[in-house]
Design an enzyme around this catalytic site. Structure first.
Site, PDB file in Angstrom:
ATOM      1  N   LYS A  35      33.305  22.688  58.581  1.00 48.60           N
ATOM      2  CA  LYS A  35      33.047  24.091  58.723  1.00 48.60           C
ATOM      3  C   LYS A  35      34.089  24.927  57.982  1.00 48.60           C
ATOM      4  O   LYS A  35      33.919  26.133  57.806  1.00 48.60           O
ATOM      5  CB  LYS A  35      33.116  24.478  60.216  1.00 48.60           C
ATOM      6  N   GLU A  91      35.712  22.866  48.887  1.00 46.03           N
ATOM      7  CA  GLU A  91      36.500  22.379  50.027  1.00 46.03           C
ATOM      8  C   GLU A  91      37.475  23.455  50.487  1.00 46.03           C
ATOM      9  O   GLU A  91      37.940  24.254  49.674  1.00 46.03           O
ATOM     10  CB  GLU A  91      37.312  21.166  49.582  1.00 46.03           C
ATOM     11  N   ASP A  95      43.874  17.336  51.153  1.00 46.43           N
ATOM     12  CA  ASP A  95      45.125  16.757  51.644  1.00 46.43           C
ATOM     13  C   ASP A  95      45.328  15.418  50.941  1.00 46.43           C
ATOM     14  O   ASP A  95      45.897  15.354  49.864  1.00 46.43           O
ATOM     15  CB  ASP A  95      45.017  16.624  53.168  1.00 46.43           C
ATOM     16  N   PHE A 144      50.725  21.888  58.419  1.00 51.36           N
ATOM     17  CA  PHE A 144      49.342  22.030  58.891  1.00 51.36           C
ATOM     18  C   PHE A 144      49.037  23.518  58.961  1.00 51.36           C
ATOM     19  O   PHE A 144      49.792  24.289  59.549  1.00 51.36           O
ATOM     20  CB  PHE A 144      49.160  21.370  60.267  1.00 51.36           C
ATOM     21  N   ASP A 151      40.859  25.592  60.984  1.00 56.00           N
ATOM     22  CA  ASP A 151      41.060  25.665  62.435  1.00 56.00           C
ATOM     23  C   ASP A 151      42.161  24.746  62.935  1.00 56.00           C
ATOM     24  O   ASP A 151      42.616  23.839  62.243  1.00 56.00           O
ATOM     25  CB  ASP A 151      39.767  25.277  63.159  1.00 56.00           C
ATOM     26  N   ARG A 157      40.010  30.257  62.971  1.00 50.63           N
ATOM     27  CA  ARG A 157      39.222  30.341  61.734  1.00 50.63           C
ATOM     28  C   ARG A 157      39.062  31.785  61.266  1.00 50.63           C
ATOM     29  O   ARG A 157      38.838  32.046  60.092  1.00 50.63           O
ATOM     30  CB  ARG A 157      37.817  29.749  61.954  1.00 50.63           C
TER      31      ARG A 157
END
Ligand code: 5GP
Length: 168
Positions: A35, A91, A95, A144, A151, A157
């Site tokens: 998502k 995308e 990563d 991160f 999210d 988000r």
């Protein structure tokens, strides 16, 4: 905060213009990976001049964890016939590159005319240097991140910027 709203707007317009000129005379088919890419793909398609179509793929993700499981599984396939189309795979963040590599092979097997890759974010130093991504928004240090579609356990988000996630 790692990337501001203004920086995202500016870079998205630059990438949109680039795609418009690279695929002049064609109707690009943007394929977003659910998502995380939904906010980016919505803005990106509006930064492309002329006709453009979108479709979505869903793959197994990190689930509740914040580290990679290394497993890629298609949970939702594209709806469009992509043979002969000019595809841009969109995308949110690359990563390890595992997802992108897998999806490139998956889409190429469907015999599109061309497949280009676009990532809003690229995490540096994750052995993804050999990946030749056509359009990269921003390169990020190994943190991160959340926001602008990305999210942490389904939250954040809707932040209009990209921020490092340090816990709730
Ligand atoms: P890769 O297959 O390249 O290792 O991982 C790509 C996917 O992992 C992304 O599409 C995204 O769903 C998830 N991911 C990787 N890093 C992050 C991050 O920093 N934040 C969030 N929210 N998702 C991430």
């Amino acid at each position: 905060m790692l990337v501001t709203e203004a920086e995202i707007v500016e870079r998205t317009h630059q990438i949109g213009s680039q795609i418009t000129s690279d695929l002049a005379g064609e109707v690009p088919l943007l394929i977003g990976v659910l998502k995380g890419s939904v906010i980016f793909i919505a803005d990106l398609m509006r930064a492309i001049g002329g006709p453009v179509e979108i479709d979505f793929l869903a793959v197994s993700s990190y689930g509740k964890e914040t580290t990679s499981t290394g497993v890629v599984k298609i949970l939702k396939d594209v709806d469009n016939e992509i043979a002969g189309r000019h595809v841009v795979l969109v995308e949110d963040i690359v990563d390890s590159g595992l997802t992108l590599r897998y999806l490139m092979g998956y889409l190429e097997a469907k015999q599109p005319a061309t497949v280009r890759t676009c990532a809003l974010l690229l995490r540096q130093g994750q052995h993804n240097d050999d990946l030749d991504i056509d359009y990269v928004g921003f390169s990020l240090p190994p943190a991160f991140v959340v926001g602008y579609g990305l999210d942490a356990r389904q939250k954040y988000r809707n932040l209009p910027y990209i921020a490092e996630y340090t816990g709730d």
